[in-house]
Scaffold this motif. Structure first.
Motif, PDB file in Angstrom:
ATOM      1  N   GLU A  80       5.206   4.244  47.723  1.00  0.00           N
ATOM      2  CA  GLU A  80       5.825   5.570  47.626  1.00  0.00           C
ATOM      3  C   GLU A  80       5.212   6.547  48.611  1.00  0.00           C
ATOM      4  O   GLU A  80       5.807   7.571  48.916  1.00  0.00           O
ATOM      5  N   THR A  81       4.029   6.244  49.080  1.00  0.00           N
ATOM      6  CA  THR A  81       3.356   7.158  49.996  1.00  0.00           C
ATOM      7  C   THR A  81       3.905   6.981  51.404  1.00  0.00           C
ATOM      8  O   THR A  81       4.053   5.859  51.887  1.00  0.00           O
ATOM      9  N   LYS A  82       4.216   8.094  52.054  1.00  0.00           N
ATOM     10  CA  LYS A  82       4.727   8.087  53.420  1.00  0.00           C
ATOM     11  C   LYS A  82       3.572   8.426  54.359  1.00  0.00           C
ATOM     12  O   LYS A  82       2.737   9.278  54.044  1.00  0.00           O
ATOM     13  N   LEU A  83       3.563   7.763  55.519  1.00  0.00           N
ATOM     14  CA  LEU A  83       2.470   7.960  56.461  1.00  0.00           C
ATOM     15  C   LEU A  83       3.020   8.314  57.826  1.00  0.00           C
ATOM     16  O   LEU A  83       4.001   7.713  58.298  1.00  0.00           O
ATOM     17  N   TRP A  84       2.372   9.315  58.428  1.00  0.00           N
ATOM     18  CA  TRP A  84       2.655   9.680  59.820  1.00  0.00           C
ATOM     19  C   TRP A  84       1.325   9.706  60.567  1.00  0.00           C
ATOM     20  O   TRP A  84       0.360  10.342  60.106  1.00  0.00           O
ATOM     21  N   LEU A  85       1.299   9.054  61.699  1.00  0.00           N
ATOM     22  CA  LEU A  85       0.109   9.044  62.540  1.00  0.00           C
ATOM     23  C   LEU A  85       0.368   9.954  63.733  1.00  0.00           C
ATOM     24  O   LEU A  85       1.287   9.699  64.529  1.00  0.00           O
ATOM     25  N   ILE A  86      -0.424  11.026  63.842  1.00  0.00           N
ATOM     26  CA  ILE A  86      -0.189  12.063  64.844  1.00  0.00           C
ATOM     27  C   ILE A  86      -1.316  12.046  65.861  1.00  0.00           C
ATOM     28  O   ILE A  86      -2.500  12.074  65.483  1.00  0.00           O
ATOM     29  N   ASN A  87      -0.949  12.017  67.151  1.00  0.00           N
ATOM     30  CA  ASN A  87      -1.936  12.053  68.231  1.00  0.00           C
ATOM     31  C   ASN A  87      -1.522  13.150  69.205  1.00  0.00           C
ATOM     32  O   ASN A  87      -0.464  13.058  69.845  1.00  0.00           O
ATOM     33  N   GLN A  94       5.243   6.203  62.090  1.00  0.00           N
ATOM     34  CA  GLN A  94       5.628   6.711  60.778  1.00  0.00           C
ATOM     35  C   GLN A  94       6.249   5.575  60.008  1.00  0.00           C
ATOM     36  O   GLN A  94       6.948   4.724  60.568  1.00  0.00           O
ATOM     37  N   THR A  95       5.985   5.563  58.731  1.00  0.00           N
ATOM     38  CA  THR A  95       6.437   4.442  57.907  1.00  0.00           C
ATOM     39  C   THR A  95       7.876   4.591  57.461  1.00  0.00           C
ATOM     40  O   THR A  95       8.466   3.638  56.967  1.00  0.00           O
ATOM     41  N   GLU A  96       8.404   5.786  57.557  1.00  0.00           N
ATOM     42  CA  GLU A  96       9.779   5.996  57.099  1.00  0.00           C
ATOM     43  C   GLU A  96      10.445   7.019  58.006  1.00  0.00           C
ATOM     44  O   GLU A  96       9.763   7.891  58.563  1.00  0.00           O
ATOM     45  N   ASP A  97      11.737   6.890  58.172  1.00  0.00           N
ATOM     46  CA  ASP A  97      12.465   7.786  59.074  1.00  0.00           C
ATOM     47  C   ASP A  97      12.735   9.122  58.368  1.00  0.00           C
ATOM     48  O   ASP A  97      13.862   9.438  57.997  1.00  0.00           O
ATOM     49  N   VAL A  98      11.667   9.862  58.137  1.00  0.00           N
ATOM     50  CA  VAL A  98      11.752  11.189  57.529  1.00  0.00           C
ATOM     51  C   VAL A  98      11.120  12.176  58.492  1.00  0.00           C
ATOM     52  O   VAL A  98       9.949  12.005  58.886  1.00  0.00           O
ATOM     53  N   ASP A  99      11.866  13.171  58.904  1.00  0.00           N
ATOM     54  CA  ASP A  99      11.376  14.138  59.880  1.00  0.00           C
ATOM     55  C   ASP A  99      10.448  15.147  59.222  1.00  0.00           C
ATOM     56  O   ASP A  99      10.776  15.732  58.167  1.00  0.00           O
ATOM     57  N   LEU A 100       9.298  15.352  59.866  1.00  0.00           N
ATOM     58  CA  LEU A 100       8.384  16.411  59.423  1.00  0.00           C
ATOM     59  C   LEU A 100       8.847  17.749  59.981  1.00  0.00           C
ATOM     60  O   LEU A 100       9.458  17.792  61.054  1.00  0.00           O
ATOM     61  N   PRO A 101       8.568  18.838  59.279  1.00  0.00           N
ATOM     62  CA  PRO A 101       8.897  20.164  59.825  1.00  0.00           C
ATOM     63  C   PRO A 101       8.161  20.403  61.147  1.00  0.00           C
ATOM     64  O   PRO A 101       6.984  20.061  61.286  1.00  0.00           O
ATOM     65  N   VAL A 137      -3.864  12.074  60.334  1.00  0.00           N
ATOM     66  CA  VAL A 137      -3.030  11.265  59.445  1.00  0.00           C
ATOM     67  C   VAL A 137      -2.353  12.216  58.462  1.00  0.00           C
ATOM     68  O   VAL A 137      -3.014  13.044  57.819  1.00  0.00           O
ATOM     69  N   ILE A 138      -1.053  12.111  58.384  1.00  0.00           N
ATOM     70  CA  ILE A 138      -0.296  12.920  57.403  1.00  0.00           C
ATOM     71  C   ILE A 138       0.231  11.967  56.362  1.00  0.00           C
ATOM     72  O   ILE A 138       0.972  11.019  56.671  1.00  0.00           O
ATOM     73  N   LEU A 139      -0.133  12.248  55.123  1.00  0.00           N
ATOM     74  CA  LEU A 139       0.340  11.465  53.988  1.00  0.00           C
ATOM     75  C   LEU A 139       1.248  12.335  53.144  1.00  0.00           C
ATOM     76  O   LEU A 139       0.920  13.475  52.815  1.00  0.00           O
ATOM     77  N   GLY A 140       2.401  11.794  52.798  1.00  0.00           N
ATOM     78  CA  GLY A 140       3.370  12.540  52.002  1.00  0.00           C
ATOM     79  C   GLY A 140       3.824  11.772  50.796  1.00  0.00           C
ATOM     80  O   GLY A 140       3.614  10.554  50.687  1.00  0.00           O
ATOM     81  N   ILE A 141       4.455  12.484  49.859  1.00  0.00           N
ATOM     82  CA  ILE A 141       4.901  11.860  48.614  1.00  0.00           C
ATOM     83  C   ILE A 141       6.181  12.544  48.153  1.00  0.00           C
ATOM     84  O   ILE A 141       6.416  13.729  48.407  1.00  0.00           O
ATOM     85  N   ASN A 142       7.020  11.805  47.516  1.00  0.00           N
ATOM     86  CA  ASN A 142       8.257  12.326  46.944  1.00  0.00           C
ATOM     87  C   ASN A 142       7.920  13.118  45.679  1.00  0.00           C
ATOM     88  O   ASN A 142       7.289  12.583  44.757  1.00  0.00           O
TER      89      ASN A 142
END
Length: 455
Positions: A80-87, A94-101, A137-142
């Motif tokens: 359930e946890t979404k991950l974005w790796l930002i450099n 990113q683990t899922e095709d969900v756009d960050l603001p 690292v950005i971790l997100g959750i529904n």
């Protein structure tokens, strides 16, 4: 009619108390609900932050090894946890095709964000990677389930608050109704009071402490009203007596005179007697009107500096002649000045002197003493005669009051208004008249401030 009812409701103390109680309850419950809702949201936020922090510690321990994505990317894709790796502000993975603001990507100082994408609500936290200063690292959750729960809970809070406020309003109405019973009880007592029942008194101990002072004041007011009504009744009786006596004398004398023919001399004597009675009647009515005007500040007054010695000398000469048959003499001593209405003060002092002449023993001297004490000028009129009983002194300045209860109309008797007029004039000049009578010596002391503006 509706407007009148509305005004009565608005002016009702019970209605105001009930509305105030309901409003206060509503405000307290709304505040409590807001605090609960805020704390609940904050709890979910802290819970999500703690969960994602624990997961990041696992990622941070691996130090983002080169094969991290290959080894652990699937784990995040399935969870359930979404991950974005930002450099350097760019998404490397990113683990899922969900756009960050966009604003969250560009602003590294912002540590968390809530947003909605494709009808799904997300919450994400930014974590800087150790030994990799440009990598985050950005971790997100529904958090849809959070939103659903909070929406449902908010609805429950609103209805609970409203229902509890209504219940509080009902209890407030019952409390106010019970609390206002003593006021209703007091109203019932006061409704029993009438001109025939002015002696009715209310027991303060029967009422709460908040109303006891009001009850005491009401009882005092009733006592004053009772005294005033008694005085008014006596005053009416006195007026009737004062007016009836001379009229009865004239009627009796006229009826006797008409029983048979009289001589011219007898008619003349009758007319002289009638004239004397009419003069007495006119003086009584004039004094009554003067007293009424003085007590209601309707007299035309003037202010001037007055030397009392010349004024009283003229009065003394006149009243010494009036008391010549009794052998009364008048002695004047002292001097003083006042600022006031000359004619009014002349009348007040004249009334005191007239009273002294009338009640002085034969062949005695009346002493008039003028003195100045601080800012007050005093005129004392002292005569030797019958002592006024102590129980009569408090009433000596009342209208038509006489120590002689027989109220015999003699040639030397007055109507009983002179002293009342004198004190009324003293009051107009912000002064007063005091009386003392001991061992056959009676003194009336008129005290007036030196500088005063007549009302």
């Amino acid at each position: 009619m509706n407007k009148i009812k509305g005004n009565r409701l608005f002016n009702s103390m019970s209605a105001k108390l009930i509305i105030s109680f309901f409003t206060a309850s509503l405000l307290v419950l709304c505040t409590l609900s807001t605090v609960i809702l805020y704390q609940l949201k904050h709890h979910f936020y802290q819970q999500d932050q703690y969960t994602l922090e624990q997961k990041f510690k696992t990622i941070n321990t691996l130090q983002l090894q080169n094969d991290f994505i290959a080894k652990y990317g699937t784990f995040f894709e399935l969870g359930e946890t979404k991950l974005w790796l930002i450099n350097n502000g760019e998404i490397r993975h990113q683990t899922e095709d969900v756009d960050l603001p966009e604003f969250f990507l560009d602003n590294r100082s912002k540590k968390s964000v809530d947003w909605q994408a494709n009808d799904v609500r997300y919450r994400a936290f930014r974590f800087p990677v150790d030994k990799e200063p440009n990598v985050d690292v950005i971790l997100g959750i529904n958090i849809n389930y959070h939103h659903v729960f909070l929406t449902s809970f908010t609805t429950v809070l609103i209805w609970t608050t409203l229902f509890a406020s209504i219940i509080s309003g009902i209890f407030g109405w019952l409390i106010v109704k019970k609390g206002m019973r003593p006021v209703k009880h007091l109203e019932e007592h006061l409704q029993q009071i009438s001109t025939e029942k002015l002696d009715l008194r209310i027991e303060p101990a029967l009422f709460p402490s908040e109303l006891q002072q009001l009850v005491i004041v009401s009882n005092d007011m009733l006592s004053r009203l009772e005294n005033e009504f008694e005085r008014l009744s006596e005053y009416s009786s006195d007026i009737a007596h004062e007016l009836r006596t001379p009229i009865s004398n004239m009627m009796t004398q006229t009826q006797v005179l008409l029983t048979h023919p009289r001589t011219v001399e007898e008619y003349q004597e009758s007319l002289i007697s009638t004239s004397e009675e009419l003069s007495r009647l006119t003086k009584t009515i004039t004094d009554m009107l003067y007293l009424a005007k003085s007590e209601h500040n309707l007299l035309q007054t003037a202010n001037e500096d007055i030397a009392l010695s010349p004024l009283i000398e003229d009065l003394a000469e006149y009243y010494e002649m009036a008391g010549e048959e009794k052998g009364v003499t008048i002695n004047l001593s002292g001097s003083g000045f006042v600022h006031g209405d000359k004619e009014m003060l002349k009348r007040a002092i004249g009334n005191l002197m007239s009273n002294a002449v009338r009640h002085s023993d034969d062949n005695e001297a009346i002493n008039i003493q003028i003195s100045e004490v601080d800012s007050t000028t005093r005129v004392a009129v002292i005569n030797k005669g019958e002592t006024i009983p102590a129980e009569n002194l408090p009433y000596i300045f009342e209208r038509f009051y006489r120590v002689d209860k027989a109220r015999m109309h003699r040639a030397t008797a007055g109507a009983g208004l002179g002293l009342a007029i004198a004190r009324s004039i003293a009051k107009i000049h912000h002064g007063d008249i005091l009386v003392r009578s001991d061992n056959g010596i009676t003194s009336f002391v008129l005290s007036v401030p030196k500088q005063t503006n007549v009302k």
